[in-house]
Design a protein around this motif. Sequence first.
Motif, PDB file in Angstrom:
ATOM      1  N   VAL A 178     -16.899  47.999 -58.769  1.00  0.00           N
ATOM      2  CA  VAL A 178     -16.013  46.763 -59.378  1.00  0.00           C
ATOM      3  C   VAL A 178     -16.791  45.629 -58.873  1.00  0.00           C
ATOM      4  O   VAL A 178     -16.957  44.660 -59.665  1.00  0.00           O
ATOM      5  CB  VAL A 178     -14.563  46.791 -59.006  1.00  0.00           C
ATOM      6  N   PHE A 185     -15.553  53.442 -55.727  1.00  0.00           N
ATOM      7  CA  PHE A 185     -14.727  52.859 -56.948  1.00  0.00           C
ATOM      8  C   PHE A 185     -14.784  51.100 -56.852  1.00  0.00           C
ATOM      9  O   PHE A 185     -15.357  50.268 -57.601  1.00  0.00           O
ATOM     10  CB  PHE A 185     -13.375  53.201 -57.178  1.00  0.00           C
ATOM     11  N   ASP A 199     -12.989  28.136 -52.598  1.00  0.00           N
ATOM     12  CA  ASP A 199     -11.636  29.128 -52.727  1.00  0.00           C
ATOM     13  C   ASP A 199     -10.503  28.371 -53.466  1.00  0.00           C
ATOM     14  O   ASP A 199      -9.844  28.965 -54.209  1.00  0.00           O
ATOM     15  CB  ASP A 199     -11.027  29.131 -51.311  1.00  0.00           C
ATOM     16  N   PHE A 247      -7.893  58.870 -56.898  1.00  0.00           N
ATOM     17  CA  PHE A 247      -8.077  59.084 -58.640  1.00  0.00           C
ATOM     18  C   PHE A 247      -8.591  60.662 -58.474  1.00  0.00           C
ATOM     19  O   PHE A 247      -9.518  60.967 -58.255  1.00  0.00           O
ATOM     20  CB  PHE A 247      -9.193  58.257 -59.073  1.00  0.00           C
ATOM     21  N   MET A 272     -14.061  26.569 -47.965  1.00  0.00           N
ATOM     22  CA  MET A 272     -12.592  26.375 -48.394  1.00  0.00           C
ATOM     23  C   MET A 272     -12.563  26.026 -49.870  1.00  0.00           C
ATOM     24  O   MET A 272     -11.657  26.012 -50.675  1.00  0.00           O
ATOM     25  CB  MET A 272     -12.115  25.091 -47.430  1.00  0.00           C
ATOM     26  N   ALA A 303     -11.248  27.884 -57.536  1.00  0.00           N
ATOM     27  CA  ALA A 303     -10.931  29.081 -58.349  1.00  0.00           C
ATOM     28  C   ALA A 303      -9.721  29.224 -59.127  1.00  0.00           C
ATOM     29  O   ALA A 303      -9.709  29.259 -60.365  1.00  0.00           O
ATOM     30  CB  ALA A 303     -11.116  30.595 -57.492  1.00  0.00           C
ATOM     31  N   PRO A 304      -8.457  29.121 -58.403  1.00  0.00           N
ATOM     32  CA  PRO A 304      -7.190  29.076 -59.419  1.00  0.00           C
ATOM     33  C   PRO A 304      -7.105  27.855 -60.307  1.00  0.00           C
ATOM     34  O   PRO A 304      -6.535  28.203 -61.092  1.00  0.00           O
ATOM     35  CB  PRO A 304      -6.462  28.846 -58.098  1.00  0.00           C
ATOM     36  N   GLU A 345      -8.964  28.944 -63.585  1.00  0.00           N
ATOM     37  CA  GLU A 345      -8.188  30.032 -64.492  1.00  0.00           C
ATOM     38  C   GLU A 345      -6.838  29.823 -64.588  1.00  0.00           C
ATOM     39  O   GLU A 345      -6.082  30.438 -65.091  1.00  0.00           O
ATOM     40  CB  GLU A 345      -8.502  31.556 -63.839  1.00  0.00           C
ATOM     41  N   ILE A 361     -14.587  48.290 -48.832  1.00  0.00           N
ATOM     42  CA  ILE A 361     -14.706  46.885 -49.699  1.00  0.00           C
ATOM     43  C   ILE A 361     -14.642  45.823 -48.737  1.00  0.00           C
ATOM     44  O   ILE A 361     -15.125  44.424 -49.026  1.00  0.00           O
ATOM     45  CB  ILE A 361     -13.864  46.801 -50.722  1.00  0.00           C
ATOM     46  N   ASN A 392      -6.066  41.941 -58.043  1.00  0.00           N
ATOM     47  CA  ASN A 392      -7.566  42.532 -58.085  1.00  0.00           C
ATOM     48  C   ASN A 392      -8.508  41.198 -57.543  1.00  0.00           C
ATOM     49  O   ASN A 392      -9.502  41.558 -57.364  1.00  0.00           O
ATOM     50  CB  ASN A 392      -8.131  42.891 -59.601  1.00  0.00           C
ATOM     51  N   THR A 405      -1.262  34.715 -68.593  1.00  0.00           N
ATOM     52  CA  THR A 405      -1.010  36.274 -68.348  1.00  0.00           C
ATOM     53  C   THR A 405       0.126  36.433 -67.349  1.00  0.00           C
ATOM     54  O   THR A 405       0.559  37.537 -67.181  1.00  0.00           O
ATOM     55  CB  THR A 405      -2.324  36.622 -67.868  1.00  0.00           C
ATOM     56  N   GLN A 406       0.393  35.369 -66.672  1.00  0.00           N
ATOM     57  CA  GLN A 406       1.526  35.784 -65.653  1.00  0.00           C
ATOM     58  C   GLN A 406       2.844  35.332 -65.955  1.00  0.00           C
ATOM     59  O   GLN A 406       4.016  35.841 -65.541  1.00  0.00           O
ATOM     60  CB  GLN A 406       1.081  35.132 -64.273  1.00  0.00           C
ATOM     61  N   ALA A 429      -6.552  51.111 -57.845  1.00  0.00           N
ATOM     62  CA  ALA A 429      -7.537  50.374 -58.475  1.00  0.00           C
ATOM     63  C   ALA A 429      -7.335  48.952 -58.605  1.00  0.00           C
ATOM     64  O   ALA A 429      -8.515  48.291 -58.387  1.00  0.00           O
ATOM     65  CB  ALA A 429      -7.516  50.909 -60.055  1.00  0.00           C
ATOM     66  N   ARG A 430      -6.512  48.309 -58.742  1.00  0.00           N
ATOM     67  CA  ARG A 430      -6.277  46.914 -58.877  1.00  0.00           C
ATOM     68  C   ARG A 430      -6.483  46.341 -57.526  1.00  0.00           C
ATOM     69  O   ARG A 430      -7.172  45.301 -57.419  1.00  0.00           O
ATOM     70  CB  ARG A 430      -4.754  46.411 -59.110  1.00  0.00           C
ATOM     71  N   SER A 431      -5.702  46.945 -56.443  1.00  0.00           N
ATOM     72  CA  SER A 431      -6.148  46.458 -55.028  1.00  0.00           C
ATOM     73  C   SER A 431      -7.621  46.478 -54.602  1.00  0.00           C
ATOM     74  O   SER A 431      -8.235  45.691 -53.716  1.00  0.00           O
ATOM     75  CB  SER A 431      -5.272  47.385 -54.084  1.00  0.00           C
ATOM     76  N   LEU A 432      -8.355  47.352 -55.417  1.00  0.00           N
ATOM     77  CA  LEU A 432      -9.674  47.571 -54.969  1.00  0.00           C
ATOM     78  C   LEU A 432     -10.588  46.371 -55.944  1.00  0.00           C
ATOM     79  O   LEU A 432     -11.827  46.334 -55.819  1.00  0.00           O
ATOM     80  CB  LEU A 432     -10.168  49.025 -55.236  1.00  0.00           C
ATOM     81  N   GLY A 433      -9.898  45.583 -56.537  1.00  0.00           N
ATOM     82  CA  GLY A 433     -10.521  44.606 -57.258  1.00  0.00           C
ATOM     83  C   GLY A 433     -10.874  44.740 -58.766  1.00  0.00           C
ATOM     84  O   GLY A 433     -11.414  44.035 -59.535  1.00  0.00           O
ATOM     85  N   ALA A 434     -10.435  45.836 -59.291  1.00  0.00           N
ATOM     86  CA  ALA A 434     -10.531  46.010 -60.753  1.00  0.00           C
ATOM     87  C   ALA A 434      -9.631  45.429 -61.447  1.00  0.00           C
ATOM     88  O   ALA A 434      -8.388  45.467 -61.274  1.00  0.00           O
ATOM     89  CB  ALA A 434     -10.433  47.705 -61.021  1.00  0.00           C
ATOM     90  N   ASN A 435     -10.070  44.623 -62.420  1.00  0.00           N
ATOM     91  CA  ASN A 435      -9.031  43.985 -63.621  1.00  0.00           C
ATOM     92  C   ASN A 435      -8.476  45.056 -64.371  1.00  0.00           C
ATOM     93  O   ASN A 435      -8.766  46.299 -64.207  1.00  0.00           O
ATOM     94  CB  ASN A 435      -9.679  43.149 -64.264  1.00  0.00           C
ATOM     95  N   TRP A 436      -7.528  44.583 -65.129  1.00  0.00           N
ATOM     96  CA  TRP A 436      -6.567  45.439 -66.006  1.00  0.00           C
ATOM     97  C   TRP A 436      -7.097  46.380 -66.891  1.00  0.00           C
ATOM     98  O   TRP A 436      -7.159  47.735 -67.082  1.00  0.00           O
ATOM     99  CB  TRP A 436      -5.658  44.626 -66.693  1.00  0.00           C
TER     100      TRP A 436
END
Lengths: 575, 356
Positions: B102, B98, A4, B87, A1, A7-8, A11, B150, B73, A18-19, A477-484
């Motif tokens: 990541v 993918f 977890d 993709f 916990m 982390a917030p 950043e 994942i 993400n 950014t938000q 892609a974002r949902s899979l964890g990739a950043n912008w």
Amino acid sequence: MNTDQAAPLKESWWARLTQSKYFIYILISPLFLVLLAYVIYPFYQTFIQSVVGSEGAGIGNYKRFFSLESTANLEALWTSIYISVISVITCAIVGVTMAFLIERYEFPGRKILSILVLVPMALPPLVGVLSFTFLYGESGIIPRALQALFHLDSVPFSLKGITGVIVVHTFTMYTYFYLTASAAIKGLDPSLEEAATSLGSGRIRIWVKVILPMLTPAMVASALLVFMIAMASYTAPLMFGVERTMTMQIYLSRTNGNLDMAATQSTILSIVSIAFLIMMRWYQGRRNFQNQSKGISVHRTELRTPFMKYLSMLLSFIGVIILMLPILVLVLISFSVDGEWTIQIIPSAYTFDHYIALFTDERTWRPIWNSLQMSFVATIGNILFGVAAAYAMIRTRFKGKALLDILIMIPWALPGTVVAVNLIAAFSEPSVFSFNQVLIGTFWILPLAYFVRHLPLIFRSTSAALMQMDQSVEEAARSLGANWWYTFRRVVVPMAFSGILAGTLLAMVQGLGEFVASILIYSTSTMPLSVAIFQKMYAFQFGTACAYGVLQILLIIFVLFISQKLTNGKAGAVI
Amino acid sequence: MKSVRLDHVSKMFGTAKGVEHVAIDVKPGEFFTFLGPSGCGKTTTLRMIAGFYYPTKGKIFFDNRDVTTLQPNKRNIGMVFQNYALFPHMTVFENIAFGLEVRKLSKSVIKEKVERAQKLVYLDKYGTRKINELSGGQQQRVALARALVIEPDILLLDEPLSNLDAKLREETRLEIKRLQVELGVTTIYVTHDQTEAMTMSDRIMVMKEGVVQQIGTPQEIYNRPANHFVASFIGESNMLEGEVMEISGSTVKVKVDSDLQVEGVLDTAINKIKVEVGKSVKLSIRPEAIFEGQGPNQLHGTIQLVEFTGVSINYLVQVGSATLKVMIINKGNQILKRGDSISLYVPEKGVYFINE
């Protein structure tokens, strides 16, 4: 916990930044800054020069422009408008007729004609005019050949003056009408016509009530475009010696040292061009006669009677000849020995030397190398700006989108002459935007001019590619964890790649062929290819000039071919 | 496996409202469905959980962690999109890999995990295929494998079956449910299809115009719809309105018109509704709660329309001023014709009083 929740916190300030809904404005501000520095500021400087001037502030220059005592300027404005209107009409007639013949009729030679009809697009402006003067000018091949053939005392006809300009405009600009008209005709569902026939309407009524209304949007858009390009035309009036056009007046005012007047003329021409741009955008926003039906089958009417068949064969043969001659003549002359071609119909002595010299002689290679370097630098800038701007336009939401769009399109509407005058006004003195350097006379001014002139190319091709791309792919892609940034590199850029590349190639070639702005701001140490062609022309080294021209044409054909492949035949959208 | 809690979440789009005061508590490993017609706010709610929208008001928790404004993400979710969003410039293998790339896993681990995921969705021989070389059903399975590989804390599915044809839809429906049960991942599923919602879900949230109508198990939603909308959206229903004649204990007698009077049992513990003698009340009777023959709540009517579906015989019966939908299970009985008169009865349990 614990981890977890840590982390917030870590950043948080970055996340908050950014938000924030204003974060997007931080991201797009560089785009606006570039436009401000290299489009708005130069334009503003020109305007200031026109009102402040050397004789104190006021609208004196504008009074002089519109004065009825010395009417040179008004005449120029009138001639420019006159030439442009006639060009629109002739281009419309040629372009739409060609589109209808090729899309709706089956006749011998249709295939070859349908490919060659786009040849004028492969001619850079200067090279196109050059080949026309070789072909149809006062000492041109065709008039002299006719003279010799019929034993006349003088040449039967020759292209010169305003007529010459209009003929060249028609040849080089009818493709705009052709492309839109043929796309519109392809999109015309034949079942609409069949429906009209089944409802009892005759051929003429179908034309008036169905076909023409469906084509009108395409026609109006092309007409505005051709008008704008004709107003900006500089090369044709220059080569045919028509001094009383707006672009020529600006050039002459500058060379005569009347900088205030040049600025005034530029400002007026800009206003006309931008007005047309805005009209076009407005009209494009309204036009939407898309067909609802899918999978349109084209039936072409076949010509049945033998007479019509032979006639059409003859006409397509003539068409092919007319379309090919400008390129053929350039190739021919590129092999001629410089200085040997005087009063003969065609050059009398031939050599391969010019082509060898292109790549071996330091003096002839220099302009090619200059152009390659400068165009490369400009294109890199265009890629960075164009891709970023396209992404911002298509994928993000912010206030001022319409403004960004119009600002990016303005350089495209501005005549090259005006772009050059604006840059001179802005960067003959050190300014913040040039990092306190004087740019005029340095290497950097030409790449800057190319960058500004070709600003919309990559932007448009990339936007088109992005528009076809489903936004949910990025979200996946974002949902899979990739950043912008990872998403942008691995998903957005690869998917938009063909669009980016098509625009890049186009910007590169356009930079290699750029003449109109170059002629006003080049310096001898950085002479570009097109200016070299121009100078060789005046030094009667026709062979070298044409060899340069052929090189340019080959490059353009190569690029058109590649982008045709990349965009699956939708290259028209890019251009 | 994590729980998802939405604490009175609202989303406004400019001044237009998206969703209002959604409060749910999805348990770890639960299959939870958002059900409603298009534009009801179900996808908006899902996108807030995914992180593509941030709520205007309220908070979202995964377990006890506040993720309200966490970037998508960073949420460790797996999401399957309506159009799959694969993709197109990558192969099946690359698509599935993918999310692992990541996460910077080693090549060998990625290979192993991807291959296991491919097996799980029966695509083990398709690794090198391009996306456009797959059928719709196969693309769907790639999307599912990509989301599951994942090992997400929460699986989000946005109308994943709507682009498939009827047969494939049923097959894939079973497939998704099988994977969900096997992997035990907390799943939130968005659909407008009541059959999907009823068959797959542990619990369902029914939404309309951005407002939650009812949250409950499929059985609760079907048998005890909270209101008119839920009753008519889920399954078929005869909606009637009448005047309360008599209340004795929990039994309420309602007169719809002189030919149609019914008695029902009102359980005020689950159905918070007030009835008073002389006041009007609404009630719902499911077509399958009406039987042919003699019994309580005896009715007589005339058949207007006959439909034979195989499983059942559906009649449209005129009773007084009302038209009732009646569904009789096909046991080989004689099928009546239009114009025939029919005797019907409704057990008291079949009459259900509803709110507006």
